[in-house]
Each structure stands twice: as structure tokens, then as C-alpha cells.
Design an enzyme around this catalytic site. Sequence first.
Site, PDB file in Angstrom:
ATOM      1  CG  ASP A  72      -2.085  -0.976   1.077  1.00 30.05           C
ATOM      2  OD1 ASP A  72      -2.314  -1.466  -0.049  1.00 30.05           O
ATOM      3  OD2 ASP A  72      -2.751  -1.253   2.094  1.00 30.05           O
ATOM      4  CG  ASN A 146      -3.510   5.963   3.831  1.00 36.45           C
ATOM      5  OD1 ASN A 146      -4.494   5.672   3.158  1.00 36.45           O
ATOM      6  ND2 ASN A 146      -2.658   5.050   4.257  1.00 36.45           N
ATOM      7  NE  ARG A 157       9.646  17.640  25.649  1.00 30.61           N
ATOM      8  CZ  ARG A 157      10.256  17.668  26.832  1.00 30.61           C
ATOM      9  NH1 ARG A 157       9.619  18.166  27.872  1.00 30.61           N
ATOM     10  NH2 ARG A 157      11.487  17.228  26.967  1.00 30.61           N
ATOM     11  CB  ALA A 188      -3.866   3.559   7.373  1.00 33.12           C
ATOM     12  CG  LEU A 191      -8.512   0.555  12.439  1.00 34.64           C
ATOM     13  CD1 LEU A 191      -9.974   0.826  12.778  1.00 34.64           C
ATOM     14  CD2 LEU A 191      -8.410  -0.547  11.387  1.00 34.64           C
ATOM     15  CB  SER A 192      -3.455   1.956  14.961  1.00 33.46           C
ATOM     16  OG  SER A 192      -2.843   3.170  14.569  1.00 33.46           O
TER      17      SER A 192
END
Length: 289
Positions: A72, A146, A157, A188, A191-192
Site C-alpha cells: 500500500d 491516507n 512529549r 490505516a 484505525l490504530s
Amino acid sequence: MSEFQNIGLIGRTESDSAVISLRRLIAFLEGEGFSIVLESETAEAVLGHEARVSSRERLGQLCDLVIVVGGDGSLLSAARALAKFSVPLLGINRGRLGFLTDITPDQIEQKVGEVLAGKYMAESRFLLDMSVTRNGKAVGAGSALNDIVLHPGEFIRMIEFELYIDGQFVYTQRSDGLILSTPTGSTAYALSGGGPIMHPKLDAVVLVPLNPHTLTSRPIVVEGSSEFKLIIGKQNITKPYVTCDGHEQLTTEPGDVVRVHKKPHRLTLIHPIGHNFYETCRSKLGWLN
């Protein structure tokens, strides 16, 4: 006669498996009588060919279709360079997940042959443009299929920034950053980070905070034509980075203004007949059948 006569090829040159698939694809296309144009870096990895060689951007002017052999990430890179030429992209997966590159290596002759015979599905995707200004002067720009991500860069930080959407103040946030994702990017990094999966046909952008200091700060889905403005807080100790698709990267300074909006040019993705977004989610994300 196929509507696609001049076929551009871009490959993930650092991958031996991708080079093997490129050779197989070249042999197939030559056997079928198509004109092949190899992207210059790809040509260096595939010796012994007789195809024309071109820069990546020039492919958009020379070709009716560009086939990307890789993951991708390879297709994202090609999309950023070629979207303005309106040349459609087709992906052969030699990466990991393969949300965008959906032809498997053992299907090259069959599926590419079907596409070239006119048996395919076309899908339109939008990209995002990003620019950074400092004291009213432009200091950098980029685009993404994306996502655009504001993050701390080298140091873990929290950073502070203000968010405006269509000129309206939304909030001042302290967090590890913010993801601005298209529907394409919703499966991608967004989503995480806890963002929703968006169907590719949606005209929307999702904003996903990265580890916000305020627990009530949650992802927001807004209209795709919205104009976004991020003002980097002047109290930040670190200098936040802005990245496009995890690739193009700019370092910001306190007080810089980051603007993001929909790119005027859209990308056309080609899929074999039978492509199904939900089936792709099931197979790539491990949903139960």
C-alpha cells in the site's frame, strides 16, 4: 481493442519478490502486445527489458494506466505523484495488508488480463493537501491519500495546538498530536488511534486525537470539503512534525499555521470485478466470516 494501450509500471525495487512479479508482469504485457513504460527507478531493478523509461510524473502524461507492484505504501507514493494527471492506478500486492493493492501475485495474468479487457471496477478517492506558513510566509507543503499527521517527532512529549474547522474554533488540545484522515486512510494509522472505519465512497474527513490529555476528546467526522487550520502552540518545548502518508515530513515552529483541505484532483483506483470493501475488511482485519 483495450482502452489501456500504454501501461506504466512502478515497482517496490527494494523487494526481491516485487521484482519477480514485475518481470512476470512485463512478460505478460509484452506477450499481449501492450506498450510498456517503466518508471526510472523501477527500470534499474529490472534489467534486460526493452521498454521505454520515464520519470514517475512523466508516466501520468504518457500512460493510460499505471500498475503498481508493491504494498500500500508504494501505491500511496504513486498516488501523490500521479493524481493530478487523472491516470488510473491498479495495484498488485507485494506488501503486507494490501488494502489498496488487491491483486495477488499468482493472479497477475488472469486479473490484469481481465482489467485490460475492460472487466474492472473504477473507484474515485480524494486526497488532502497540506501547507505550513510561518509569519505569513509559506515554508512547506505536501499531499496525502491516507492522512496528514501532527506529532511530536523525535521526542515523546505532549504538544499543544489550536484547531479551527471552516474558520470556527474547535478546541485547544494537549496531546501527542492529531491525525486528519481520508476514508482511504481510515483503515490505516487512524484505525490504530481509535478512529472509525469509513467506507471509501464517503465524502468525509475524520480527526483522531493521539493520546489526548483530556479523556473526553474523541474522533470527529466532518464534511470532506472542510478547511482545517492548526496553530502550533507557542508554549511547546519540542518542535512538532507534520507528515503526509508517513512519508513527506516538515518540522514546525511555535506559532506556525498548518492548513489542510481536499485536493482538487481525485485519484481513480482500478479493481478487478468482484472487489468488495467489506470482504477486504474481513480478510485484512481478521473479522469472523
